[in-house]
Structure formats: structure tokens, C-alpha cells
Write an enzyme that holds these catalytic residues in place. Structure first.
Site, PDB file in Angstrom:
ATOM      1  N   LYS A   1       0.836  -1.165  -0.056  1.00 14.92           N
ATOM      2  CA  LYS A   1       0.111  -0.085  -0.053  1.00 14.92           C
ATOM      3  C   LYS A   1       0.838   1.327   0.146  1.00 14.92           C
ATOM      4  CE  LYS A   1      -3.891   1.919   2.398  1.00 14.92           C
ATOM      5  NZ  LYS A   1      -4.898   1.808   3.713  1.00 14.92           N
TER       6      LYS A   1
ATOM      7  N   SER B   1      -9.974   1.631   2.632  1.00 17.75           N
ATOM      8  CA  SER B   1      -8.922   2.360   1.731  1.00 17.75           C
ATOM      9  C   SER B   1      -7.831   1.591   0.934  1.00 17.75           C
ATOM     10  CB  SER B   1      -8.107   3.432   2.462  1.00 17.75           C
ATOM     11  OG  SER B   1      -7.432   3.034   3.626  1.00 17.75           O
TER      12      SER B   1
ATOM     13  N   SER C   1      -9.900  -0.667   6.836  1.00 17.04           N
ATOM     14  CA  SER C   1      -9.285  -0.528   5.547  1.00 17.04           C
ATOM     15  C   SER C   1      -8.622  -1.741   5.005  1.00 17.04           C
ATOM     16  CB  SER C   1      -8.449   0.665   5.506  1.00 17.04           C
ATOM     17  OG  SER C   1      -9.352   1.909   5.223  1.00 17.04           O
TER      18      SER C   1
HETATM   19  N1  GLN Z   1     -13.232   3.630   5.825  1.00 18.50           N
HETATM   20  C1  GLN Z   1     -12.511   4.089   7.129  1.00 18.50           C
HETATM   21  C2  GLN Z   1     -12.228   5.463   7.131  1.00 18.50           C
HETATM   22  O1  GLN Z   1     -12.781   6.198   6.330  1.00 18.50           O
HETATM   23  C3  GLN Z   1     -11.371   3.352   7.523  1.00 18.50           C
HETATM   24  C4  GLN Z   1     -10.519   3.889   6.680  1.00 18.50           C
HETATM   25  C5  GLN Z   1      -9.046   2.991   7.282  1.00 18.50           C
HETATM   26  O2  GLN Z   1      -9.169   1.984   7.925  1.00 18.50           O
HETATM   27  N2  GLN Z   1      -7.826   3.581   7.129  1.00 18.50           N
HETATM   28  O3  GLN Z   1     -12.039   6.177   7.978  1.00 18.50           O
END
Ligand code: GLN
Length: 483
Positions: free
Chosen positions: A79, A154, A178
Site C-alpha cells: 500500500k 482504503s 481498511s
Molecule cells: N473507511 C474508514 C475511514 O474512512 C477506515 C479507513 C481506514 O481503515 N484507513 O476512516
């Protein structure tokens, strides 16, 4: 068979048996990337030459059977929020577009030392804020099961890369889901480790009390193999713990395993297709011998609100450094405040700015007690619920996401709808617990994920239980025939 389609454990066996070489395996992944990445946009950048060199070096070690690491010759995707010395690392933000990492994240050093071939950096929501990978400043990743749908986020680039066999396994980060949510939407396995299991050194921070790095993989066994390389105490991250390494054993069935079904997770989805999918999966767990009982986590419904107060508060301080002075490009302004305003307006996306503002507000004098302190108190209650639940059951089972992958664009202009996509995943981060998702079937041709949540440091148990369920669900057969 195209060797890019191999699982990590099968690829390792084939490499050790000299049935394939690391160079062949890497070439197979690169070939698929060339063919498929222009459409999926899972990778932001592919390190083609470097990957070929690393593969050749791995072949040398494999041939000599000396210093063969646990990931020797295995192509891994990373990532784009994990620092990789000498490389661009952008967190999918324009503000870091020209940034080059001066050092490597501990997890990168570890996988490299274990012999991994790092294929490239994968797309993500900007600064890991989002559930669809659409907030990347460089364009959206598509779901390999249906390119008109989101891959989740994400870590959507990593999940799509694993699902489409553009790598053998990948690393992601999970602040509120994410790793797990995109893994579920793309039909792969994803683990968020216990807070403190994996070093965050060199991870571009989103919300430091919630962030964890973890594996996305084709099987549970593969996720375990990758975790065993990246886990462990690190002098450079004082929140890492000196716990013994994760150990797990394959089990023939789930006899004697007490599985709890939290009612609060079920409520929102009872009438949705996902509710039926989870029910079917739970019936399978029962067939495998698990003792299933209902359990209540009374404060679970507050976890999402807790998360969306604490997370932006931490975001606002972690992102303070991206101000046009210390990092990245600068937009002109008449005075310092104007310079900040112009720089952030020009180089940060809407969601990042929204969260900086919300977090700054929640932390400001006069509101701190009403929001931040209250959320911290509620966080303790959420944790206590889990502690109480784990005196009655060994593991909790829940959906990973209330729905399967949705059409691109559907939630993008509706932040609240996007936040609700995290309702099943945020609690594990709020409580610091490990949780794994495995694909449990298809709904209208799209993968559904089943989540197992365990007590702190119970990754070994989670792997054993999830591996047993995975063999019963036989999802990989579905995948191979449907792609
Ligand atoms: N979707 C969640 C957010 O928008 C989690 C994001 C993540 O785990 N980095 O914060």
C-alpha cells in the site's frame, strides 16, 4: 496454470521444489499487471526492474539453498502509505506527489529481509480516508469482480491486486476497516492484527491509536505466513508489545469452539441479502461443530460515532505537518495563514480537509469535553463489552460489510453513507482487537465477507478457526471459475 494465480503457500512449495523460479513467478505477475492494471488501476507504480533484480537474487539463494527466507522470491504488493527508501510514497495525495521516502517502514525492511520481491505500490483512498478507493488523487481502483464497482477501501489497490492475481499477497493498513472491508468486497482474506502486534514505524499515520498494518492474501494460511514475518516488537514504535510470535495449528473441525453472534451487528442487516449470507455461513460453522450462541455488545452501536470523533481528532494532528512548509508543494499566500489555506486547498482532497476541520473542532477548547473526552469514555465502554463477551465465547462472528461492492460513484458525494460502510469494522480498531475476514460466498455474483473477531493477541486462534471455515466454504473454487 498461470503461476501468478498461486497462493503464497503453493508458490513457496513450488519454489522450494524448484518447479518454478522466482523470476518466472515475478514475470507472471508483471505480465498480468501489464494486461489488467490499466483497467483496474490497482497499482500506482510498478517497480519492474527492481522486482526482476530481487527475483534473480532470490533465485540465487534458492539454487544454493542458503539463506532462504520465509518469503524468498514471493511477489508482494505494498500500500502506498508504507515508506520505501528512495521511492515515491504518496498516500495517494497530491501533497506528497513528489515526496521520496528517506527511510523504509519496519514492515518493508522485514519482508525484504525475508526475501520478498516488492512489485510496486498500490492505490488507496487519500491518506487512507475512505471506504472505496475513490478518494485517491490519482483515480479510482476498480473491483476485479465487476469493474463498474468499487473495490472497497482504503486498501482497495492491495485488495484488487490480490483478487486479480497481480501479486501473490499484499500489505495494507486498517484504521477503521481498511484491510478487512476491501478484502471482503474483493473476495480475499484480510487481517487487522491486535493493536501493537505490528510496528507502525514508517507508516504514514492516519489515526495513531487505531492504525495497524496487516496482510491481504488469497488464503488464511498465506495471511498467517505474512503476519509471522511482519509482526514483533520494534524499538522504533513504542506501542509495539513483546508478545510471543503468532502460532496456529490447522484444525479438522470447530468442535469445542464457542462462537458468539453479536446481536447488534445483525440488526442492521437482518432483512438484507447480507443477513442471509451470514446466516448460511454460521450454519456451516455449526456443522463444523462450533457451539454458536447469541451475545450482546450493548455499546457496539456507539462505536461508529466514537470512531468518527476520535479518528478525525488524531487525523487533524497527524496531518498538521502537510502544510506547504514542512512537506510537499506550496501555494502562495499573503501571510502564513493564507499560505496554509491555499496549499491545503490546492493539494489536499475534500475528505482529508473535512476530517482535519472536524478533528480540529472536536479538540478545540470548549468542545473538547463534549466530543473528544466523551468519545474516549465511550471507547472504554466498547472495550469493556468485548472483554465481557470473551468470558463467554472464544470468538465473535459478524459480517465484514453490510453490503457487497457498490457501483462506482454511488456514495462518493455522500460522506455519511460512506462512513456507514464501516459500521461492522470500526469496533475492532476502537477496542484494539484482532479481526480477520474471509470470503464466505457470492451474492449476485459479488463476494461477501465473514469476520471473526478475537480477544487481544488471539491471532493464532483466529487463523485456526478461519482456516477451518475457509476450507468448508470452498470460496477459491468459486473464484477460479467465475473470473
Ligand atoms: N473507511 C474508514 C475511514 O474512512 C477506515 C479507513 C481506514 O481503515 N484507513 O476512516
Amino acid at each position: 496454470m498461470d503461476s501468478a494465480r498461486l497462493s503464497l503457500s503453493d508458490a513457496r512449495r513450488a519454489l522450494l521444489a524448484k518447479e518454478i523460479s522466482a523470476s518466472e513467478l515475478t514475470d507472471a505477475c508483471l505480465k498480468r499487471i501489464t494486461a489488467v492494471n490499466p483497467e483496474l488501476f490497482a497499482y500506482l507504480e510498478v517497480f519492474e526492474d527492481e522486482a526482476r533484480h530481487a527475483a534473480a537474487a532470490a533465485d540465487g539463494k534458492l539454487a544454493a539453498s542458503s539463506e532462504v527466507g520465509p518469503l524468498e522470491g514471493i511477489p508482494i504488493a505494498v500500500k502506498d502509505n508504507l515508506l520505501n527508501a528512495g521511492h515515491a510514497v504518496t498516500a495517494a495525495s497530491k501533497i506528497l506527489e513528489r515526496y521520496r521516502a528517506a527511510y523504509s517502514a519496519t514492515v518493508l525492511e522485514k519482508i525484504r529481509a525475508a526475501g520478498a520481491v516488492i512489485l510496486g505500490r498500490t492505490n488507496m483512498d487519500e491518506f487512507a480516508m475512505g471506504s472505496s478507493t475513490e478518494s485517491s488523487a490519482f483515480g479510482a481502483t476498480k473491483n476485479p469482480w465487476d469493474v463498474l464497482r468499487v473495490p472497497g477501501g482504503s486498501s482497495g489497490g492491495s485488495a484488487a491486486a490480490v483478487a486479480a492475481d497481480l501479486c501473490i499477497a499484499a500489505l495494507g493498513s486498517d484504521t477503521g476497516g481498511s484491510i478487512r472491508q476491501p478484502a471482503a468486497l474483493c473476495g480475499v482474506v484480510g487481517l487487522k492484527p491486535t493493536y501493537g502486534r505490528v510496528s507502525r514505524y514508517g507508516l504514514i499515520a492516519m489515526a495513531s491509536s487505531l492504525d495497524q498494518i496487516g496482510p491481504l492474501a488469497k488464503t488464511v494460511e498465506d495471511a498467517a505466513a505474512l503476519l509471522s514475518v511482519i509482526e514483533g516488537e520494534d524499538q522504533r514504535d513504542s506501542t509495539t508489545a513483546s508478545e510471543p510470535p503468532t502460532d496456529w495449528k490447522r484444525r479438522a473441525d470447530l468442535k469445542g469452539v464457542r462462537v458468539g453472534i453479536p446481536q447488534e451487528y445483525q440488526e442492521g442487516i437482518a432483512d438484507l441479502p447480507m443477513g442471509a449470507a451470514i446466516e448460511k455461513a454460521v450454519a456451516k460453522l455449526r456443522e463444523l461443530g462450533a457451539e454458536v450462541k447469541e451475545i450482546s455488545l450493548p455499546h457496539a452501536p456507539y462505536a461508529l460515532a466514537v470512531y468518527y470523533v476520535l479518528m478525525p481528532a488524531e487525523v487533524s494532528s497527524n496531518l498538521a505537518r502537510f502544510d506547504g512548509v514542512r512537506y510537499g508543494p506550496r501555494a502562495a499566500g499573503e501571510n502564513l495563514l493564507e499560505l496554509y489555506r491555499q496549499t491545503r486547498g490546492a493539494f489536499l482532497g475534500d475528505e482529508a480537509r473535512r476530517r482535519i476541520m472536524l478533528g480540529t473542532y472536536a479538540l478545540s477548547a470548549g468542545y473538547y469535553d463534549a466530543y473528544y473526552r466523551k468519545a474516549q469514555e465511550a471507547r472504554t465502554l466498547v472495550k469493556q463489552d468485548y472483554r465481557a463477551a470473551f468470558t463467554q465465547v472464544d470468538v465473535l462472528v459478524a459480517p465484514t460489510s453490510p453490503t457487497t461492492a457498490w457501483p462506482l460513484g454511488e456514495k462518493f458525494d455522500d460522506p455519511l453513507a460512506m462512513y456507514l460502510a464501516d459500521v461492522d469494522t470500526v469496533s475492532a480498531n476502537v477496542a484494539g482487537l484482532p479481526a480477520i475476514t474471509i470470503p464466505c460466498g457470492l451474492l449476485d455474483g459479488l463476494p461477501a465477507g465473514l469476520q471473526f473477531i478475537g480477544p487481544a493477541w488471539s491471532e493464532g486462534m483466529l487463523f485456526s478457526v478461519a482456516d477451518c471455515a475457509e476450507r468448508a466454504f470452498e470460496f477459491r473454487k468459486l473464484k477460479v471459475s467465475s473470473q
